[in-house]
Write an enzyme that holds these catalytic residues in place. Structure first.
Site, mmCIF file in Angstrom:
data_model
loop_
_atom_site.group_PDB
_atom_site.id
_atom_site.type_symbol
_atom_site.label_atom_id
_atom_site.label_comp_id
_atom_site.label_asym_id
_atom_site.label_seq_id
_atom_site.Cartn_x
_atom_site.Cartn_y
_atom_site.Cartn_z
ATOM 1 N N THR A 75 4.210 -22.413 -10.007
ATOM 2 C CA THR A 75 2.977 -21.815 -9.492
ATOM 3 C C THR A 75 2.986 -22.131 -7.999
ATOM 4 O OG1 THR A 75 1.621 -23.775 -9.821
ATOM 5 C CG2 THR A 75 1.706 -22.231 -11.657
ATOM 6 N N HIS A 76 2.472 -21.216 -7.191
ATOM 7 C CA HIS A 76 2.540 -21.365 -5.725
ATOM 8 C C HIS A 76 3.978 -21.561 -5.245
ATOM 9 C CE1 HIS A 76 -1.834 -22.171 -6.070
ATOM 10 N NE2 HIS A 76 -1.465 -22.897 -7.100
ATOM 11 N N LYS A 128 28.920 -13.423 3.281
ATOM 12 C CA LYS A 128 27.699 -12.926 2.622
ATOM 13 C C LYS A 128 27.954 -12.136 1.338
ATOM 14 C CE LYS A 128 23.949 -13.200 3.939
ATOM 15 N NZ LYS A 128 23.252 -12.503 5.024
ATOM 16 N N GLU A 154 16.607 -5.796 -3.525
ATOM 17 C CA GLU A 154 15.756 -5.570 -2.346
ATOM 18 C C GLU A 154 15.330 -4.110 -2.250
ATOM 19 O OE1 GLU A 154 17.558 -7.400 1.248
ATOM 20 O OE2 GLU A 154 18.788 -8.454 -0.201
ATOM 21 N N ASN A 214 25.072 -10.081 -0.707
ATOM 22 C CA ASN A 214 23.635 -9.815 -0.643
ATOM 23 C C ASN A 214 23.115 -9.053 -1.858
ATOM 24 O OD1 ASN A 214 23.491 -11.001 1.914
ATOM 25 N ND2 ASN A 214 24.011 -9.067 2.930
ATOM 26 N N ASN A 247 -2.778 29.946 -10.426
ATOM 27 C CA ASN A 247 -3.466 28.656 -10.583
ATOM 28 C C ASN A 247 -3.209 28.023 -11.944
ATOM 29 O OD1 ASN A 247 -4.361 29.287 -8.077
ATOM 30 N ND2 ASN A 247 -6.492 29.670 -8.666
ATOM 31 N N GLN A 267 -1.350 22.159 -3.332
ATOM 32 C CA GLN A 267 0.094 22.394 -3.233
ATOM 33 C C GLN A 267 0.806 21.115 -2.754
ATOM 34 O OE1 GLN A 267 1.726 26.347 -2.154
ATOM 35 N NE2 GLN A 267 2.223 25.362 -0.224
ATOM 36 N N SER A 304 28.321 -8.144 4.166
ATOM 37 C CA SER A 304 27.786 -7.997 5.515
ATOM 38 C C SER A 304 28.875 -7.468 6.430
ATOM 39 C CB SER A 304 27.298 -9.360 5.998
ATOM 40 O OG SER A 304 27.325 -9.410 7.414
ATOM 41 N N SER A 321 5.843 27.145 -0.440
ATOM 42 C CA SER A 321 6.207 25.891 -1.127
ATOM 43 C C SER A 321 7.554 26.020 -1.832
ATOM 44 C CB SER A 321 5.120 25.521 -2.142
ATOM 45 O OG SER A 321 4.850 26.612 -3.000
ATOM 46 N N LYS A 329 2.965 18.209 -5.167
ATOM 47 C CA LYS A 329 4.299 18.169 -5.772
ATOM 48 C C LYS A 329 5.265 17.176 -5.138
ATOM 49 C CE LYS A 329 3.441 22.729 -7.143
ATOM 50 N NZ LYS A 329 2.219 22.591 -6.311
ATOM 51 N N TYR A 377 -9.369 25.562 -7.749
ATOM 52 C CA TYR A 377 -8.133 25.401 -6.992
ATOM 53 C C TYR A 377 -8.393 25.485 -5.490
ATOM 54 C CZ TYR A 377 -3.435 26.093 -5.169
ATOM 55 O OH TYR A 377 -2.276 25.953 -4.448
HETATM 56 N N1 ARG Z 1 2.202 27.323 -4.664
HETATM 57 C C1 ARG Z 1 0.909 27.075 -5.178
HETATM 58 C C2 ARG Z 1 0.748 25.588 -5.474
HETATM 59 O O1 ARG Z 1 1.715 24.943 -5.632
HETATM 60 C C3 ARG Z 1 0.676 27.853 -6.431
HETATM 61 C C4 ARG Z 1 -0.756 28.167 -6.674
HETATM 62 C C5 ARG Z 1 -1.221 29.088 -5.635
HETATM 63 N N2 ARG Z 1 -2.527 29.574 -5.921
HETATM 64 C C6 ARG Z 1 -3.248 30.203 -4.976
HETATM 65 N N3 ARG Z 1 -4.428 30.586 -5.334
HETATM 66 N N4 ARG Z 1 -2.831 30.370 -3.765
HETATM 67 O O2 ARG Z 1 -0.318 25.063 -5.503
#
Ligand code: ARG
Length: 459
Positions: free
Chosen positions: A154-155, A282, A289, A284, A109, A321, A276, A22, A324, A316
């Protein structure tokens, strides 16, 4: 070599490494990861779990690593999987055994859980700041539009008259709730999971209050399994951001409409519009948007994480993972949209004559005309019917209520007299709406005062 290679006979497959790692995205958490490690090392030293001198060495080296990362001097490796193991590996390479002691009484964890919370606390503060700045701009626009009569819909059909100020205060109230949603979210997020270990805490005499305080959390989380298992704090933030973006998206949609020749209620500053490649005429409203479009990404992030979490057994699981990237994307999107939206709104010119003209067509004073008959003693339903017939008559004659002669009014009902013309003047219709929350100058002033006080408490 992997930190956990001891248990294995073989090295991992290259594709496994690639999918497992990761570091490509969680390197964004390096500041928080180092802050968490510094707090943890200091606590280990203070509790006598490791030597105080070793704790000091770790802390000093982590400071140097932080500087080096900031200066772009560090290359992270996929070999070391994630930000936690990358930093630990650099630390150990630099100070040897002391570095190897840092992970005592800790797991990735609880480490990742603390990093993520620290990061989101910072991002919430940043988003809240931008949102408050936008709210101040909405207030400024409301001030500008105090005597600007416009139709409310409204509408998407012209319904009743209001002022641009009253309209802006609707958004001000939505954005104010968005601010408090972020504040509520921050308050619940403000608990430190560090010390939860892998899931069932530790036998070492750690001090969770010390690390929680050192990292600026209000308190430690109360249950170690919960501390490493849940991502509800991220989901709450994504929910709050989704709602906020939904508000910005509706606002954007209105700006798009208002910029059209069909409405022409506002003119965007040239700096916040685009042209445009083929149509020379134009101008815009692309930014509005885009904010509307980017709202979809933020909803997507919420649904992604809800789906990732929905059937995970405690505690966990590696699925987590996947928390994120969607959260980073949502935070980035919010932070990209808010300041541009605020600047676009700030520099937007109101076109009061056009709003007034639109308010003059569409019979938006019909309710007021009926209310006038009610004041003359007619039951509302009868008055409503008479005015409905008058509107029908006007449409056929190409007239408005204002241009009917007194005879035409009297033909519809003998209860009408000359005073009806004052009663259906749009300015009077607006200012007679004294009900709490309504569009009269008096009611809007109270709304402005309330949001002003909210903003003053927060700067
Ligand atoms: N890279 C992991 C995550 O973002 C960190 C935690 C990993 N824990 C494990 N038991 N493999 O979730």
């Amino acid at each position: 070599m992997k930190a956990w290679s001891g248990r294995f006979d073989k090295t991992t497959d290259a594709l496994t490494d690639a999918l497992n790692a990761s570091i490509s995205f969680d390197q964004r958490l390096y500041e928080e990861d180092i802050a968490g490690s510094v707090a943890h090392a200091a606590m280990l030293g203070a509790q006598g779990i490791i030597e105080a001198t070793e704790a000091e060495k770790i802390i000093q080296c982590l400071g140097e690593i932080l500087e080096d990362i900031r200066a772009g001097k560090i290359e992270f490796t996929q070999e070391n999987e994630d930000i936690h193991m990358n930093i630990e590996a650099i630390l150990t390479a630099r100070i040897g055994d002391a570095g190897k002691r840092l992970h005592t009484a800790r797991s990735r964890n609880d480490q990742v859980a603390v990093d993520f919370r620290l990061y989101l606390k910072k991002q919430i503060a940043a988003i809240r700041r931008e949102l408050l700045a936008l709210l101040a701009v909405v207030m400024k626009k409301a001030e500008e539009g105090k005597v600007v009569i416009m139709p409310a819909y409204t509408h998407l059909q012209r319904a009743q008259p209001t002022t641009f100020a009253h309209y802006m205060m609707a958004y001000a109230n939505m954005l104010r709730r968005d601010v408090t949603r972020l504040e509520d979210c921050l308050e619940r997020m403000d608990e430190c999971p560090l010390g939860s270990g892998a899931l069932t805490g530790t036998t070492y005499p750690i001090d969770r209050w010390a690390t929680a305080k050192a990292l600026g959390f209000a308190r430690p989380t109360e249950n170690s399994i919960d501390g490493v298992s849940d991502r509800d704090y991220a989901l709450e933030l994504l929910s709050a951001l989704s709602i906020m973006m939904m508000h910005l998206s509706r606002f954007s949609e209105e700006i798009v409409l208002w910029c059209s020749w069909e409405f022409k209620f506002v003119e965007l500053d040239d700096a916040f519009a685009t042209g445009s490649s083929i149509m020379p005429q134009k101008k815009n409203p692309d930014l509005a948007e885009l904010v509307r479009g980017k709202t979809g990404r933020v909803y997507g992030s919420l649904v992604t994480l809800l789906t990732v979490m929905k059937a995970l057994p405690l505690a966990y699981n590696k699925d987590m993972q996947e928390d994120k990237e969607p959260v980073f994307d949502a935070v980035d999107t919010a932070l990209a949209c808010l300041p541009v939206f605020a600047a676009m709104l700030d520099t937007m010119t109101l076109l009061p004559e056009n709003m007034r003209a639109a308010a003059g067509r569409g019979f938006i004073n019909a309710t007021d005309c009926a209310d006038y008959l009610v004041k003359k003693g007619l039951p509302f339903r009868d008055a409503y019917k008479i005015v409905g017939q008058l509107v029908n008559y006007c449409i056929k004659q190409g007239k408005t209520l204002e241009t009917l002669s007194i005879e035409e009014f009297k033909n519809a009902s003998p209860a009408f007299d000359e005073a009806v013309y004052e009663a259906i003047k749009l300015e009077n219709c607006v200012n007679a709406r004294l009900s709490v929350g309504g569009p009269s100058a008096e009611s809007v002033e109270k709304q402005l005062e309330s949001v002003r006080a909210f903003l003053e408490e927060r700067v």
